[in-house]
Design a protein around this motif. Structure first.
Motif, PDB file in Angstrom:
ATOM      1  N   TYR A  20      -1.888  -7.815   9.204  1.00 28.01           N
ATOM      2  CA  TYR A  20      -2.065  -7.394   7.820  1.00 28.01           C
ATOM      3  C   TYR A  20      -2.955  -6.152   7.752  1.00 28.01           C
ATOM      4  O   TYR A  20      -2.659  -5.188   7.033  1.00 28.01           O
ATOM      5  CB  TYR A  20      -2.685  -8.529   7.002  1.00 28.01           C
ATOM      6  CG  TYR A  20      -2.991  -8.142   5.572  1.00 28.01           C
ATOM      7  CD1 TYR A  20      -2.008  -8.146   4.605  1.00 28.01           C
ATOM      8  CD2 TYR A  20      -4.285  -7.763   5.204  1.00 28.01           C
ATOM      9  CE1 TYR A  20      -2.292  -7.784   3.288  1.00 28.01           C
ATOM     10  CE2 TYR A  20      -4.580  -7.396   3.898  1.00 28.01           C
ATOM     11  CZ  TYR A  20      -3.573  -7.411   2.941  1.00 28.01           C
ATOM     12  OH  TYR A  20      -3.859  -7.047   1.651  1.00 28.01           O
ATOM     13  N   LYS A  28       1.053  -4.510   0.005  1.00 27.08           N
ATOM     14  CA  LYS A  28       1.086  -5.707   0.846  1.00 27.08           C
ATOM     15  C   LYS A  28       0.272  -6.832   0.199  1.00 27.08           C
ATOM     16  O   LYS A  28      -0.671  -6.590  -0.563  1.00 27.08           O
ATOM     17  CB  LYS A  28       0.548  -5.384   2.238  1.00 27.08           C
ATOM     18  CG  LYS A  28      -0.889  -4.871   2.258  1.00 27.08           C
ATOM     19  CD  LYS A  28      -1.300  -4.431   3.652  1.00 27.08           C
ATOM     20  CE  LYS A  28      -2.751  -3.908   3.639  1.00 27.08           C
ATOM     21  NZ  LYS A  28      -3.187  -3.481   4.972  1.00 27.08           N
ATOM     22  N   ASP A  30      -1.702 -10.527   1.116  1.00 30.89           N
ATOM     23  CA  ASP A  30      -2.248 -11.395   2.158  1.00 30.89           C
ATOM     24  C   ASP A  30      -2.340 -12.824   1.644  1.00 30.89           C
ATOM     25  O   ASP A  30      -3.193 -13.146   0.822  1.00 30.89           O
ATOM     26  CB  ASP A  30      -3.630 -10.892   2.590  1.00 30.89           C
ATOM     27  CG  ASP A  30      -4.266 -11.781   3.655  1.00 30.89           C
ATOM     28  OD1 ASP A  30      -3.541 -12.602   4.246  1.00 30.89           O
ATOM     29  OD2 ASP A  30      -5.481 -11.643   3.891  1.00 30.89           O
ATOM     30  N   ARG A 359       7.607 -10.592   5.530  1.00 39.18           N
ATOM     31  CA  ARG A 359       6.597  -9.688   6.076  1.00 39.18           C
ATOM     32  C   ARG A 359       7.167  -8.291   6.303  1.00 39.18           C
ATOM     33  O   ARG A 359       6.575  -7.293   5.899  1.00 39.18           O
ATOM     34  CB  ARG A 359       6.059 -10.260   7.394  1.00 39.18           C
ATOM     35  CG  ARG A 359       4.894  -9.469   7.982  1.00 39.18           C
ATOM     36  CD  ARG A 359       4.526 -10.008   9.366  1.00 39.18           C
ATOM     37  NE  ARG A 359       4.440 -11.453   9.370  1.00 39.18           N
ATOM     38  CZ  ARG A 359       4.488 -12.201  10.462  1.00 39.18           C
ATOM     39  NH1 ARG A 359       4.652 -11.639  11.648  1.00 39.18           N
ATOM     40  NH2 ARG A 359       4.388 -13.515  10.383  1.00 39.18           N
ATOM     41  N   TYR A 365       2.444 -11.503   3.707  1.00 39.44           N
ATOM     42  CA  TYR A 365       1.943 -12.126   4.936  1.00 39.44           C
ATOM     43  C   TYR A 365       1.576 -13.580   4.670  1.00 39.44           C
ATOM     44  O   TYR A 365       0.687 -13.882   3.879  1.00 39.44           O
ATOM     45  CB  TYR A 365       0.722 -11.360   5.458  1.00 39.44           C
ATOM     46  CG  TYR A 365       1.090 -10.051   6.106  1.00 39.44           C
ATOM     47  CD1 TYR A 365       1.123  -9.930   7.488  1.00 39.44           C
ATOM     48  CD2 TYR A 365       1.428  -8.940   5.327  1.00 39.44           C
ATOM     49  CE1 TYR A 365       1.475  -8.729   8.087  1.00 39.44           C
ATOM     50  CE2 TYR A 365       1.778  -7.733   5.923  1.00 39.44           C
ATOM     51  CZ  TYR A 365       1.803  -7.641   7.304  1.00 39.44           C
ATOM     52  OH  TYR A 365       2.162  -6.455   7.900  1.00 39.44           O
TER      53      TYR A 365
END
Length: 394
Positions: A20, A28, A30, A359, A365
């Motif tokens: 990550y 993105k 997490d 992902r 993620y």
């Protein structure tokens, strides 16, 4: 000598954190690491803890060692938090530990001292570090059915059938609330069935209570632990303060051993002190001291409970929002279980290929078994995640 050593298999969550961090994409998400985050993506120092630490800084006059079991006031406060009025204090041996992980490790060590042929029944799935510690200690593990991937709920009949195979001298490891990694928990009636099976088998329950206050509230989350501890002759309870007090790096936890026969408590207490001495001598005190101050000061406690409740209800709102977004995009209610789960985690039910697709294609993620940390979301990222889940074919 060291030429005999081999590198250890990588920790999947630590590996995911690195992936990550190395991802340059701005959007993105997490959902891997198991820490609470507020809507700004920050793991905050809780207000009451901050105040307690300031007072501690001003008033503390020594950094000398505490006793082998930690500060007695910390143990008293933690026993009261977990057990309430359900158990007399004289029935509980307790020792401070380096976090919940230290408590889990000490519990396994204590059980093995009592029974060198120890077997530990472990839910399938469970927190990976349970299995890692048991493997390192060379303690036999017996998996029991727990999670139904098709429905996102607890497989109660399978669980009970497997636990019937336990016998005296075995440990049955249970998650007190907010099951990690699935988020699915037995209902109150199911807990009574679990107690009945344990009574019949003669096995000893061990409860990992890492998320009290993150599920349905402090009292509701402690209810299953209290039921078990008051119903059976002996119970081990590993407690973490990392999440509900936000003191992750202070490594604050406790191991409790409850015995209905108070004549056994002195020996249990002595062995808890012995194990602390063998493993790390004196447990950490800074976090424990701050937690004790919060729990014993009415003003600080009220503020802590209010902030903890805000954290809990915030995660529930995210669950409800995600379930609704997925319902709208998928045209079905197959993800409705997300709103019913409790705590930080839910297991989505995605395949490893789908997790990889999330992902690679969407910058989402999560752990390979599709465990996702709900606290890693906010109102803006929930629709993005829902869209990614549908596009990935989950």
């Amino acid at each position: 000598m060291f030429e005999t050593l081999r590198t250890q298999p990588p920790d999947k969550i630590i590996e995911l954190m690195k992936l990550y961090a190395d991802d340059p994409r701005e959007g993105k998400i997490d959902l891997g690491v198991g820490v609470y985050k507020n809507p700004d993506g920050v793991t905050p120092v809780m207000r009451a803890i901050k105040t307690a630490e300031k007072r501690l800084w001003e008033d503390q006059t020594t950094k000398a060692y505490v006793g082998l079991i930690g500060d007695p006031a910390f143990n008293d406060a933690m026993v009261a938090l977990v057990m309430g009025d359900a158990i007399e204090r004289a029935q509980v041996a307790s020792a401070a530990t380096p976090g919940g992980t230290g408590a889990v490790r000490q519990a396994f060590e204590l059980a093995r001292m009592a029974n060198p042929d120890l077997r530990v029944f472990v839910s399938d799935p469970t927190w990976p570090n349970h299995l890692s510690i048991l493997k390192h200690l060379k303690i036999e593990t017996v998996p029991y059915r727990y999670f139904d991937n098709a429905t996102g709920t607890v497989d109660v009949p399978g669980m009970l059938a497997d636990l019937e195979q336990a016998k005296p001298g075995d440990i049955v490891l249970l998650h007190g609330c907010c099951h990690n990694p699935t988020g699915a928990n037995p209902g109150a009636g199911h807990w009574r069935e679990i107690v009945a099976v344990l009574k019949q088998s003669g096995a000893t329950p061990m409860i990992d209570l890492a998320y009290q206050g993150f599920g349905d509230g402090l009292e509701a989350d402690a209810a299953p632990t209290r039921l078990v501890a008051t119903s059976l002759p002996e119970t081990l309870i590993a407690v973490s303060c990392s999440k509900n007090f936000g003191v992750y790096r202070e490594r604050t936890g406790a191991l409790m051993a409850v015995a209905q026969d108070t004549d056994r408590v002195a020996a249990l207490q002595d062995n808890l002190a012995y194990l602390n001495r063998q493993n790390y001598s004196f447990p950490p005190d800074h976090g424990a001291r701050a937690v004790t101050m919060v729990l014993t000061d009415p003003e600080l406690r009220a503020d802590w409970e209010a902030e903890l409740e805000d954290m809990r209800t915030g995660m529930l709102r995210l669950r409800e929002q995600l379930a609704a977004e997925l319902r709208a995009r998928s045209g079905s209610d197959r993800f409705g279980f997300i709103a019913e789960h409790r705590g930080m985690f839910s297991r989505l039910g995605a395949t490893p290929d789908q997790v990889q697709r999330l992902r690679d294609d969407h910058g989402v993620y999560m752990v390979g078994d599709s465990r996702m940390n709900i606290a890693g979301l906010n109102e803006k990222t929930v629709p993005l995640l829902a869209e990614a889940i549908v596009k990935a074919g989950v």
